[in-house]
Design a protein around this motif. Structure first.
Motif, PDB file in Angstrom:
ATOM      1  N   THR A   1      -6.345  16.262  -5.392  1.00 37.85           N
ATOM      2  CA  THR A   1      -6.270  16.742  -4.013  1.00 37.85           C
ATOM      3  C   THR A   1      -5.503  18.056  -3.934  1.00 37.85           C
ATOM      4  N   ILE A   2      -4.427  18.175  -4.692  1.00 37.06           N
ATOM      5  CA  ILE A   2      -3.659  19.426  -4.706  1.00 37.06           C
ATOM      6  C   ILE A   2      -4.555  20.585  -5.151  1.00 37.06           C
ATOM      7  N   ALA A   3      -5.304  20.372  -6.231  1.00 38.11           N
ATOM      8  CA  ALA A   3      -6.205  21.422  -6.734  1.00 38.11           C
ATOM      9  C   ALA A   3      -7.251  21.773  -5.690  1.00 38.11           C
ATOM     10  N   ARG A   4      -7.741  20.767  -4.968  1.00 38.19           N
ATOM     11  CA  ARG A   4      -8.755  20.981  -3.944  1.00 38.19           C
ATOM     12  C   ARG A   4      -8.189  21.803  -2.767  1.00 38.19           C
ATOM     13  N   VAL A   5      -6.974  21.454  -2.360  1.00 41.39           N
ATOM     14  CA  VAL A   5      -6.347  22.168  -1.243  1.00 41.39           C
ATOM     15  C   VAL A   5      -6.126  23.632  -1.597  1.00 41.39           C
ATOM     16  N   ILE A   6      -5.615  23.883  -2.801  1.00 44.32           N
ATOM     17  CA  ILE A   6      -5.356  25.256  -3.242  1.00 44.32           C
ATOM     18  C   ILE A   6      -6.645  26.057  -3.331  1.00 44.32           C
ATOM     19  N   LYS A   7      -7.705  25.435  -3.789  1.00 47.77           N
ATOM     20  CA  LYS A   7      -8.979  26.128  -3.994  1.00 47.77           C
ATOM     21  C   LYS A   7      -9.746  26.358  -2.678  1.00 47.77           C
ATOM     22  N   ASP A   8      -9.773  25.343  -1.815  1.00 49.50           N
ATOM     23  CA  ASP A   8     -10.691  25.376  -0.672  1.00 49.50           C
ATOM     24  C   ASP A   8     -10.050  25.513   0.706  1.00 49.50           C
ATOM     25  N   TYR A   9      -8.732  25.314   0.799  1.00 49.43           N
ATOM     26  CA  TYR A   9      -8.127  25.277   2.143  1.00 49.43           C
ATOM     27  C   TYR A   9      -6.958  26.241   2.301  1.00 49.43           C
ATOM     28  N   SER A  10      -6.823  27.178   1.402  1.00 53.94           N
ATOM     29  CA  SER A  10      -5.655  28.074   1.423  1.00 53.94           C
ATOM     30  C   SER A  10      -5.788  29.217   2.422  1.00 53.94           C
ATOM     31  N   LYS A  11      -7.009  29.512   2.875  1.00 56.35           N
ATOM     32  CA  LYS A  11      -7.207  30.617   3.802  1.00 56.35           C
ATOM     33  C   LYS A  11      -7.855  30.136   5.094  1.00 56.35           C
TER      34      LYS A  11
ATOM     35  N   GLN B   1       6.717  34.859   5.504  1.00 58.63           N
ATOM     36  CA  GLN B   1       5.612  35.042   4.556  1.00 58.63           C
ATOM     37  C   GLN B   1       4.586  33.920   4.636  1.00 58.63           C
ATOM     38  N   ILE B   2       4.986  32.781   5.177  1.00 60.40           N
ATOM     39  CA  ILE B   2       4.079  31.635   5.237  1.00 60.40           C
ATOM     40  C   ILE B   2       3.110  31.809   6.403  1.00 60.40           C
ATOM     41  N   ASN B   3       1.826  31.747   6.091  1.00 64.94           N
ATOM     42  CA  ASN B   3       0.786  31.943   7.096  1.00 64.94           C
ATOM     43  C   ASN B   3       0.098  30.637   7.470  1.00 64.94           C
ATOM     44  N   SER B   4       0.145  29.645   6.576  1.00 67.45           N
ATOM     45  CA  SER B   4      -0.485  28.360   6.878  1.00 67.45           C
ATOM     46  C   SER B   4       0.190  27.240   6.096  1.00 67.45           C
ATOM     47  N   ILE B   5       0.098  26.040   6.653  1.00 69.25           N
ATOM     48  CA  ILE B   5       0.660  24.842   6.023  1.00 69.25           C
ATOM     49  C   ILE B   5      -0.405  23.756   6.096  1.00 69.25           C
ATOM     50  N   VAL B   6      -0.858  23.295   4.948  1.00 72.20           N
ATOM     51  CA  VAL B   6      -1.920  22.283   4.886  1.00 72.20           C
ATOM     52  C   VAL B   6      -1.303  20.920   4.570  1.00 72.20           C
ATOM     53  N   PHE B   7      -1.615  19.928   5.414  1.00 74.59           N
ATOM     54  CA  PHE B   7      -1.115  18.574   5.235  1.00 74.59           C
ATOM     55  C   PHE B   7      -2.219  17.687   4.659  1.00 74.59           C
ATOM     56  N   PHE B   8      -1.844  16.836   3.691  1.00 68.12           N
ATOM     57  CA  PHE B   8      -2.841  15.953   3.098  1.00 68.12           C
ATOM     58  C   PHE B   8      -2.229  14.596   2.746  1.00 68.12           C
ATOM     59  N   LEU B   9      -3.104  13.631   2.526  1.00 66.67           N
ATOM     60  CA  LEU B   9      -2.695  12.234   2.344  1.00 66.67           C
ATOM     61  C   LEU B   9      -3.431  11.650   1.155  1.00 66.67           C
ATOM     62  N   ASN B  10      -2.720  10.849   0.363  1.00 62.46           N
ATOM     63  CA  ASN B  10      -3.333  10.188  -0.802  1.00 62.46           C
ATOM     64  C   ASN B  10      -2.876   8.751  -0.901  1.00 62.46           C
ATOM     65  N   ILE B  11      -3.751   7.910  -1.437  1.00 64.61           N
ATOM     66  CA  ILE B  11      -3.353   6.569  -1.858  1.00 64.61           C
ATOM     67  C   ILE B  11      -2.886   6.683  -3.302  1.00 64.61           C
TER      68      ILE B  11
ATOM     69  N   VAL C   1       0.860  -1.190   0.000  1.00 67.27           N
ATOM     70  CA  VAL C   1       0.000   0.000   0.000  1.00 67.27           C
ATOM     71  C   VAL C   1       0.894   1.237   0.000  1.00 67.27           C
ATOM     72  N   ASP C   2       0.727   2.082  -0.996  1.00 70.95           N
ATOM     73  CA  ASP C   2       1.555   3.280  -1.140  1.00 70.95           C
ATOM     74  C   ASP C   2       0.724   4.516  -0.807  1.00 70.95           C
ATOM     75  N   LEU C   3       0.905   5.036   0.416  1.00 74.08           N
ATOM     76  CA  LEU C   3       0.293   6.300   0.789  1.00 74.08           C
ATOM     77  C   LEU C   3       1.324   7.409   0.638  1.00 74.08           C
ATOM     78  N   ASP C   4       0.863   8.602   0.330  1.00 71.33           N
ATOM     79  CA  ASP C   4       1.758   9.745   0.160  1.00 71.33           C
ATOM     80  C   ASP C   4       1.329  10.891   1.064  1.00 71.33           C
ATOM     81  N   LEU C   5       2.239  11.302   1.950  1.00 68.20           N
ATOM     82  CA  LEU C   5       2.021  12.438   2.839  1.00 68.20           C
ATOM     83  C   LEU C   5       2.638  13.676   2.198  1.00 68.20           C
ATOM     84  N   SER C   6       1.866  14.752   2.106  1.00 69.26           N
ATOM     85  CA  SER C   6       2.322  15.964   1.412  1.00 69.26           C
ATOM     86  C   SER C   6       1.852  17.204   2.160  1.00 69.26           C
ATOM     87  N   CYS C   7       2.357  18.361   1.749  1.00 71.32           N
ATOM     88  CA  CYS C   7       1.865  19.619   2.309  1.00 71.32           C
ATOM     89  C   CYS C   7       2.094  20.759   1.330  1.00 71.32           C
ATOM     90  N   ILE C   8       1.271  21.790   1.471  1.00 70.39           N
ATOM     91  CA  ILE C   8       1.408  23.018   0.684  1.00 70.39           C
ATOM     92  C   ILE C   8       1.430  24.192   1.651  1.00 70.39           C
TER      93      ILE C   8
END
Length: 223
Positions: free
Chosen positions: A213-223, A125-135, A48-55
């Protein structure tokens, strides 16, 4: 005692002693799937390959940095996304690298993919860091989070090879919201009045690709 995070919960990054948490690990731990064969008399391991990422975002919600597996070569596919990398530009965050299998011999107590965080070094300059996970879409495992024996994300003090004290934990595989889902927006570190805080988002999606998921994070979770 570690905080058992629930969806939407907000916490201060402060230990019981009153000391602020500034250096810690955000780690994901999961197990490979054991598949029974020949009427249950034998079994095989399904990686099982899960990927932990952040923006990372500025106060206006602009994405100014990222971390995800270098195995993602988006620039080659002309998707308008940068290729993966293991370090933030300011070197405040570091990813330990892509784990392609999960634990194949039971839980060893360590996380499979980890992002180390030094809040004192994060670019102002960084105000927030969003962490997300994908299969990963092309892995052996074609199921969702609920079919994985165990999967959790936690914040802890220590190193990638040693857990000293768990500060907070979010169990993924046990959440009914994660049934049928392959992408999870885990949570967000954010600045508020000069201090860093954390909110457990816990929103799961059917995303078949990290691109979604990247597109979703940028659109809905950036603020």
């Amino acid at each position: 005692m570690a905080i058992k995070l629930e969806k939407g919960q907000r916490i201060n990054l402060e230990k019981e002693t009153g000391v602020k948490l500034t250096n810690f690990c955000v780690g994901c731990n999961w197990g490979a799937v054991i598949k029974k064969t020949f009427f249950g008399l034998s079994s095989s391991v399904v990686d099982v390959d899960l990927d932990l990422s952040c923006i990372m975002f500025d106060a206006s919600g602009n994405a100014i940095d990222h971390i995800w597996s270098p195995l993602y070569k988006f620039g080659d596919k002309k998707l308008g996304l940068p290729n993966g990398k293991l370090d933030s530009i300011d070197r405040a965050l570091h990813h330990t690298g892509d784990d392609l299998t999960g634990d194949t011999n039971g839980d060893d107590g360590l996380d499979n993919e980890i992002i180390t965080v030094n809040l004192n070094q994060v670019n102002s300059q960084i105000n927030s860091i969003v962490f997300f996970l994908n299969i990963y879409n092309n892995s052996e495992y074609s199921g969702d989070f609920s079919g994985i024996p165990y999967a959790s994300i936690r914040m802890y003090e220590g190193t990638p090879k040693k857990v000293n004290q768990v500060f907070a934990q979010y169990d993924v595989a046990t959440k009914t919201d994660c049934v049928g889902k392959r992408g999870l927006v885990m949570g967000k570190l954010y600045r508020r009045n000069g201090d860093w805080k954390f909110v457990a988002i816990g929103d799961a999606f059917e995303d078949r690709s990290i691109v979604n998921t990247i597109a979703r994070v940028i659109k809905d979770y950036s603020k």
